[in-house]
Write an enzyme that holds these catalytic residues in place. Structure first.
Site, PDB file in Angstrom:
ATOM      1  N   CYS A   4     -17.577   7.353 -19.147  1.00 29.12           N
ATOM      2  CA  CYS A   4     -17.776   8.722 -18.656  1.00 29.12           C
ATOM      3  C   CYS A   4     -16.545   9.564 -18.962  1.00 29.12           C
ATOM      4  O   CYS A   4     -15.435   9.242 -18.503  1.00 29.12           O
ATOM      5  CB  CYS A   4     -18.050   8.703 -17.153  1.00 29.12           C
ATOM      6  SG  CYS A   4     -18.015  10.339 -16.404  1.00 29.12           S
ATOM      7  N   CYS A   7     -14.708  10.750 -15.844  1.00 30.54           N
ATOM      8  CA  CYS A   7     -13.926   9.672 -15.211  1.00 30.54           C
ATOM      9  C   CYS A   7     -12.640   9.434 -15.995  1.00 30.54           C
ATOM     10  O   CYS A   7     -11.577   9.186 -15.408  1.00 30.54           O
ATOM     11  CB  CYS A   7     -14.743   8.389 -15.139  1.00 30.54           C
ATOM     12  SG  CYS A   7     -16.020   8.389 -13.866  1.00 30.54           S
ATOM     13  N   ASP A  30     -12.961  24.197 -18.617  1.00 26.70           N
ATOM     14  CA  ASP A  30     -14.007  23.748 -19.532  1.00 26.70           C
ATOM     15  C   ASP A  30     -13.500  23.921 -20.973  1.00 26.70           C
ATOM     16  O   ASP A  30     -12.900  24.939 -21.309  1.00 26.70           O
ATOM     17  CB  ASP A  30     -15.288  24.565 -19.317  1.00 26.70           C
ATOM     18  CG  ASP A  30     -16.491  23.914 -19.980  1.00 26.70           C
ATOM     19  OD1 ASP A  30     -17.398  23.482 -19.237  1.00 26.70           O
ATOM     20  OD2 ASP A  30     -16.527  23.833 -21.234  1.00 26.70           O
ATOM     21  N   HIS A  46     -17.425   8.762  -9.250  1.00 27.42           N
ATOM     22  CA  HIS A  46     -18.545   9.020 -10.156  1.00 27.42           C
ATOM     23  C   HIS A  46     -19.847   9.148  -9.378  1.00 27.42           C
ATOM     24  O   HIS A  46     -20.378   8.164  -8.877  1.00 27.42           O
ATOM     25  CB  HIS A  46     -18.662   7.911 -11.208  1.00 27.42           C
ATOM     26  CG  HIS A  46     -19.676   8.218 -12.260  1.00 27.42           C
ATOM     27  ND1 HIS A  46     -19.369   8.907 -13.428  1.00 27.42           N
ATOM     28  CD2 HIS A  46     -20.996   7.971 -12.319  1.00 27.42           C
ATOM     29  CE1 HIS A  46     -20.455   9.053 -14.141  1.00 27.42           C
ATOM     30  NE2 HIS A  46     -21.471   8.496 -13.499  1.00 27.42           N
ATOM     31  N   ASN A  87     -25.669  22.003 -13.162  1.00 28.68           N
ATOM     32  CA  ASN A  87     -26.843  21.643 -13.945  1.00 28.68           C
ATOM     33  C   ASN A  87     -27.190  20.199 -13.611  1.00 28.68           C
ATOM     34  O   ASN A  87     -26.317  19.324 -13.623  1.00 28.68           O
ATOM     35  CB  ASN A  87     -26.552  21.786 -15.437  1.00 28.68           C
ATOM     36  CG  ASN A  87     -26.243  23.220 -15.813  1.00 28.68           C
ATOM     37  OD1 ASN A  87     -26.825  24.156 -15.263  1.00 28.68           O
ATOM     38  ND2 ASN A  87     -25.309  23.403 -16.729  1.00 28.68           N
ATOM     39  N   GLY A  93     -30.303  21.176 -17.918  1.00 29.69           N
ATOM     40  CA  GLY A  93     -29.332  21.366 -18.997  1.00 29.69           C
ATOM     41  C   GLY A  93     -28.053  20.570 -18.812  1.00 29.69           C
ATOM     42  O   GLY A  93     -27.022  20.899 -19.406  1.00 29.69           O
ATOM     43  N   HIS A  98     -21.725  13.281 -14.798  1.00 29.13           N
ATOM     44  CA  HIS A  98     -20.792  13.109 -13.679  1.00 29.13           C
ATOM     45  C   HIS A  98     -20.843  14.459 -12.970  1.00 29.13           C
ATOM     46  O   HIS A  98     -20.523  15.488 -13.607  1.00 29.13           O
ATOM     47  CB  HIS A  98     -19.389  12.789 -14.213  1.00 29.13           C
ATOM     48  CG  HIS A  98     -18.326  12.583 -13.172  1.00 29.13           C
ATOM     49  ND1 HIS A  98     -17.452  11.518 -13.219  1.00 29.13           N
ATOM     50  CD2 HIS A  98     -17.958  13.310 -12.086  1.00 29.13           C
ATOM     51  CE1 HIS A  98     -16.604  11.586 -12.204  1.00 29.13           C
ATOM     52  NE2 HIS A  98     -16.881  12.689 -11.500  1.00 29.13           N
ATOM     53  N   HIS A 100     -20.671  17.938 -11.534  1.00 30.38           N
ATOM     54  CA  HIS A 100     -19.650  18.978 -11.713  1.00 30.38           C
ATOM     55  C   HIS A 100     -20.241  20.334 -11.418  1.00 30.38           C
ATOM     56  O   HIS A 100     -21.416  20.569 -11.666  1.00 30.38           O
ATOM     57  CB  HIS A 100     -19.064  18.950 -13.130  1.00 30.38           C
ATOM     58  CG  HIS A 100     -20.095  19.016 -14.214  1.00 30.38           C
ATOM     59  ND1 HIS A 100     -20.833  17.919 -14.600  1.00 30.38           N
ATOM     60  CD2 HIS A 100     -20.522  20.050 -14.982  1.00 30.38           C
ATOM     61  CE1 HIS A 100     -21.663  18.263 -15.576  1.00 30.38           C
ATOM     62  NE2 HIS A 100     -21.512  19.560 -15.812  1.00 30.38           N
ATOM     63  N   HIS A 102     -19.737  24.301 -12.308  1.00 31.34           N
ATOM     64  CA  HIS A 102     -19.105  25.284 -13.192  1.00 31.34           C
ATOM     65  C   HIS A 102     -18.718  26.493 -12.325  1.00 31.34           C
ATOM     66  O   HIS A 102     -19.595  27.098 -11.684  1.00 31.34           O
ATOM     67  CB  HIS A 102     -20.092  25.784 -14.248  1.00 31.34           C
ATOM     68  CG  HIS A 102     -20.613  24.737 -15.183  1.00 31.34           C
ATOM     69  ND1 HIS A 102     -20.149  24.593 -16.481  1.00 31.34           N
ATOM     70  CD2 HIS A 102     -21.577  23.792 -15.036  1.00 31.34           C
ATOM     71  CE1 HIS A 102     -20.825  23.616 -17.085  1.00 31.34           C
ATOM     72  NE2 HIS A 102     -21.688  23.117 -16.235  1.00 31.34           N
TER      73      HIS A 102
HETATM   74  P1  AMP Z   1     -23.190  20.445 -18.343  1.00 31.95           P
HETATM   75  O1  AMP Z   1     -23.818  20.774 -19.687  1.00 31.95           O
HETATM   76  O2  AMP Z   1     -23.643  21.300 -17.214  1.00 31.95           O
HETATM   77  O3  AMP Z   1     -23.321  18.965 -18.064  1.00 31.95           O
HETATM   78  O4  AMP Z   1     -21.666  20.796 -18.485  1.00 31.95           O
HETATM   79  C1  AMP Z   1     -20.748  19.966 -19.118  1.00 31.95           C
HETATM   80  C2  AMP Z   1     -19.558  20.816 -19.464  1.00 31.95           C
HETATM   81  O5  AMP Z   1     -18.478  19.960 -19.715  1.00 31.95           O
HETATM   82  C3  AMP Z   1     -19.750  21.694 -20.695  1.00 31.95           C
HETATM   83  O6  AMP Z   1     -19.546  23.070 -20.344  1.00 31.95           O
HETATM   84  C4  AMP Z   1     -18.684  21.185 -21.669  1.00 31.95           C
HETATM   85  O7  AMP Z   1     -18.097  22.219 -22.413  1.00 31.95           O
HETATM   86  C5  AMP Z   1     -17.678  20.523 -20.719  1.00 31.95           C
HETATM   87  N1  AMP Z   1     -16.920  19.441 -21.288  1.00 31.95           N
HETATM   88  C6  AMP Z   1     -17.398  18.335 -21.911  1.00 31.95           C
HETATM   89  N2  AMP Z   1     -16.395  17.528 -22.266  1.00 31.95           N
HETATM   90  C7  AMP Z   1     -15.249  18.135 -21.844  1.00 31.95           C
HETATM   91  C8  AMP Z   1     -13.861  17.787 -21.902  1.00 31.95           C
HETATM   92  N3  AMP Z   1     -13.446  16.674 -22.478  1.00 31.95           N
HETATM   93  N4  AMP Z   1     -12.968  18.651 -21.364  1.00 31.95           N
HETATM   94  C9  AMP Z   1     -13.385  19.793 -20.779  1.00 31.95           C
HETATM   95  N5  AMP Z   1     -14.673  20.165 -20.682  1.00 31.95           N
HETATM   96  C10 AMP Z   1     -15.593  19.352 -21.205  1.00 31.95           C
END
Ligand code: AMP
Length: 114
Positions: A4, A7, A30, A46, A87, A93, A98, A100, A102
């Protein structure tokens, strides 16, 4: 979970622009910002998404919401306004599995989302 990415960020194995951390929560920028302020707020532990959260997670989820407001104030977007989005699953989407939130702000955000 070794595979992950969030993680791995929490454990320091993967890089991130860290905005906040404590023993339960972690927040970082992000890597593909969708707004001038785009910060991800996650639990260190997680949890896949809200569909997998249980009543035992209620206090943690509440702390995530309070932290979002705190970070919004620190980032200077509390007054202009912001959006907190999670999401969940395929139709939601979700791309990183994990939990999160936004935190988005710094520009006018359209509604409804696509
Ligand atoms: P979601 O599509 O709602 O699952 O959001 C995942 C978010 O994680 C997206 O906006 C990606 O740009 C962001 N993301 C994925 N990998 C990383 C990373 N290594 N560092 C920072 N943001 C990330």
């Amino acid at each position: 979970m070794d595979s992950c990415i969030f993680c791995r960020i929490v454990s320091g194995e993967a890089p991130a622009q860290v905005v906040y951390e404590d023993d339960e929560l972690f927040a970082f920028e992000d890597r593909h910002p969708a707004a001038p302020v785009h910060i991800l707020i996650i639990p260190r532990r997680h949890i896949v998404n809200l569909a997998e959260a249980t009543p035992d997670d209620a206090a943690l989820l509440g702390r995530m919401a309070v932290l979002a407001g705190e970070i919004a104030r620190r980032q200077g977007i509390a007054e202009s306004g912001f959006r907190l989005v999670t999401n969940s699953g395929r139709h939601g989407g979700q791309s990183v599995f994990h939990l999160h939130w936004h935190l988005l702000g710094g520009r006018h955000l359209g509604w409804p989302p696509g």
